[in-house]
Design a protein around this motif. Structure first.
Motif, PDB file in Angstrom:
ATOM      1  N   UNK A 174      23.137  34.481 -10.289  1.00  0.00           N
ATOM      2  CA  UNK A 174      23.943  34.110 -11.448  1.00  0.00           C
ATOM      3  C   UNK A 174      24.919  35.240 -11.780  1.00  0.00           C
ATOM      4  N   UNK A 175      25.894  34.933 -12.624  1.00  0.00           N
ATOM      5  CA  UNK A 175      26.948  35.893 -12.932  1.00  0.00           C
ATOM      6  C   UNK A 175      26.457  37.098 -13.739  1.00  0.00           C
ATOM      7  N   UNK A 176      25.286  36.993 -14.344  1.00  0.00           N
ATOM      8  CA  UNK A 176      24.748  38.154 -15.046  1.00  0.00           C
ATOM      9  C   UNK A 176      24.517  39.318 -14.081  1.00  0.00           C
ATOM     10  N   UNK A 177      24.269  38.997 -12.817  1.00  0.00           N
ATOM     11  CA  UNK A 177      24.019  40.051 -11.824  1.00  0.00           C
ATOM     12  C   UNK A 177      25.275  40.848 -11.509  1.00  0.00           C
ATOM     13  N   UNK A 178      26.417  40.399 -12.004  1.00  0.00           N
ATOM     14  CA  UNK A 178      27.675  41.132 -11.786  1.00  0.00           C
ATOM     15  C   UNK A 178      27.923  42.151 -12.894  1.00  0.00           C
ATOM     16  N   UNK A 179      27.094  42.111 -13.943  1.00  0.00           N
ATOM     17  CA  UNK A 179      27.297  42.967 -15.107  1.00  0.00           C
ATOM     18  C   UNK A 179      26.296  44.121 -15.123  1.00  0.00           C
ATOM     19  N   UNK A 180      26.707  45.317 -15.542  1.00  0.00           N
ATOM     20  CA  UNK A 180      25.753  46.433 -15.654  1.00  0.00           C
ATOM     21  C   UNK A 180      24.651  46.110 -16.660  1.00  0.00           C
ATOM     22  N   UNK A 181      23.459  46.539 -16.360  1.00  0.00           N
ATOM     23  CA  UNK A 181      22.326  46.358 -17.258  1.00  0.00           C
ATOM     24  C   UNK A 181      22.595  47.071 -18.575  1.00  0.00           C
ATOM     25  N   UNK A 182      22.272  46.398 -19.688  1.00  0.00           N
ATOM     26  CA  UNK A 182      22.402  47.006 -21.005  1.00  0.00           C
ATOM     27  C   UNK A 182      23.771  46.883 -21.630  1.00  0.00           C
ATOM     28  N   UNK A 183      24.695  46.217 -20.956  1.00  0.00           N
ATOM     29  CA  UNK A 183      26.055  46.034 -21.475  1.00  0.00           C
ATOM     30  C   UNK A 183      26.187  44.642 -22.083  1.00  0.00           C
ATOM     31  N   UNK A 184      26.795  44.547 -23.262  1.00  0.00           N
ATOM     32  CA  UNK A 184      27.001  43.250 -23.908  1.00  0.00           C
ATOM     33  C   UNK A 184      27.857  42.355 -23.019  1.00  0.00           C
ATOM     34  N   UNK A 185      27.363  41.166 -22.756  1.00  0.00           N
ATOM     35  CA  UNK A 185      28.057  40.220 -21.867  1.00  0.00           C
ATOM     36  C   UNK A 185      28.880  39.258 -22.706  1.00  0.00           C
ATOM     37  N   UNK A 186      30.158  39.215 -22.457  1.00  0.00           N
ATOM     38  CA  UNK A 186      31.040  38.300 -23.180  1.00  0.00           C
ATOM     39  C   UNK A 186      31.390  37.108 -22.304  1.00  0.00           C
ATOM     40  N   UNK A 187      31.765  36.012 -22.947  1.00  0.00           N
ATOM     41  CA  UNK A 187      32.201  34.834 -22.204  1.00  0.00           C
ATOM     42  C   UNK A 187      33.453  35.153 -21.385  1.00  0.00           C
ATOM     43  N   UNK A 188      34.322  36.002 -21.954  1.00  0.00           N
ATOM     44  CA  UNK A 188      35.559  36.369 -21.260  1.00  0.00           C
ATOM     45  C   UNK A 188      35.259  37.115 -19.963  1.00  0.00           C
ATOM     46  N   UNK A 189      34.262  37.993 -20.002  1.00  0.00           N
ATOM     47  CA  UNK A 189      33.903  38.750 -18.803  1.00  0.00           C
ATOM     48  C   UNK A 189      33.366  37.826 -17.718  1.00  0.00           C
ATOM     49  N   UNK A 190      32.535  36.858 -18.109  1.00  0.00           N
ATOM     50  CA  UNK A 190      32.007  35.892 -17.147  1.00  0.00           C
ATOM     51  C   UNK A 190      33.129  35.085 -16.511  1.00  0.00           C
ATOM     52  N   UNK A 191      34.109  34.690 -17.328  1.00  0.00           N
ATOM     53  CA  UNK A 191      35.238  33.929 -16.805  1.00  0.00           C
ATOM     54  C   UNK A 191      36.074  34.762 -15.845  1.00  0.00           C
TER      55      UNK A 191
END
Length: 266
Positions: A174-191
């Protein structure tokens, strides 16, 4: 009869014993073969269940829908808003996500009066770092490939024999695996990530990962494709195109693709 056919027959026996099941179906290599086998063993008593979340790519959801239709299996598609517990992308996000998603599938199974929920973990996964497996065990979700002792390579080979379009599909997380651990995930970042990866896949790199570091996109592809990527950039202008998606800096990781490379990095 070869050993792989014997294993597949064992899989059919495991599935038939359930009498009916909800199959967690993402459209990936494992869940696609599992759904096909469930169809073979259970007929109309096999139900595909797919959960749409903001961190599952739209293209993958579309492919799952098309394949379920092609296989003639009823698909229930559930929508789930971004769970608050996952917004900070905690280290245990895989465990938390699996717990949330499969609890939702349990509710669906109860509504349908179906006793079993099946998912596609295989023997190879047991030796990898997969915290989500713990959640599956706690919820008593069945993993028929493990029961039939099927490996990833064997699942791909069976998929090829059955002419499933997923037989050579790259593995995706899933796209969460593209984000550093502990960083707030925004919808814009996922897009941003999804846009960038779709563009790069269409350019000929289906096993790409775009690791999101705020204003920086760190691209991972298999190491043997690094030279091809640099050459293709002359045609597709990867740098400026990804900047159009919102990144200020675009980098290529010379170490190549590494599964879970952001698991413990902040």
């Amino acid at each position: 009869m070869d050993e792989l056919t014997l294993k597949y027959n064992r899989l059919l026996e495991v599935l038939a014993e359930t009498g009916g099941a909800v199959v967690a179906f993402s459209g990936g290599v494992d869940s696609s073969l599992l759904l096909l086998a469930a169809k073979h063993a259970l007929g109309d008593k096999a139900i595909a269940a797919s959960i749409a979340t903001p961190y599952v790519p739209q293209w993958e959801q579309g492919e799952a829908k098309e394949l379920a239709q092609k296989l003639g299996v009823e698909q229930v598609r559930l929508k789930l808003d971004f769970p608050a517990e996952l917004r900070s992308n905690p280290p245990e996000h895989c465990y938390t996500c699996k717990k949330i998603l499969f609890t939702k599938l349990q509710e669906l199974a109860e509504q349908l009066n179906i006793a079993h929920i099946l998912e596609g973990t295989n023997i190879d996964d047991l030796s990898d770092y997969r915290p989500g497996i713990m959640a599956l065990r706690e919820l008593e979700i069945r993993s028929p490939f493990v029961e039939a002792e099927l490996t990833k390579a064997e699942i791909r080979e069976l998929s090829r024999r059955f002419e499933l379009p997923t037989w050579d599909k790259p593995s995706f997380a899933c796209l969460l695996s593209r984000m550093p651990v502990g960083i707030e995930v925004t919808d814009e970042a996922l897009q941003q990530v999804e846009q960038a990866e779709v563009f790069l896949m269409k350019a000929g790199f289906p096993a790409v990962r775009v690791r999101h570091h705020g204003e920086i996109a760190r691209i991972e592809i298999p190491a043997e494709q690094l030279q091809d990527f640099i050459k293709a950039s002359e045609t597709y202008d990867f740098n400026n195109t990804l900047k159009e998606f919102g990144y200020k800096h675009v980098t290529l990781d010379l170490g190549g693709y590494q599964m879970g490379s952001l698991n413990m990095k902040a």
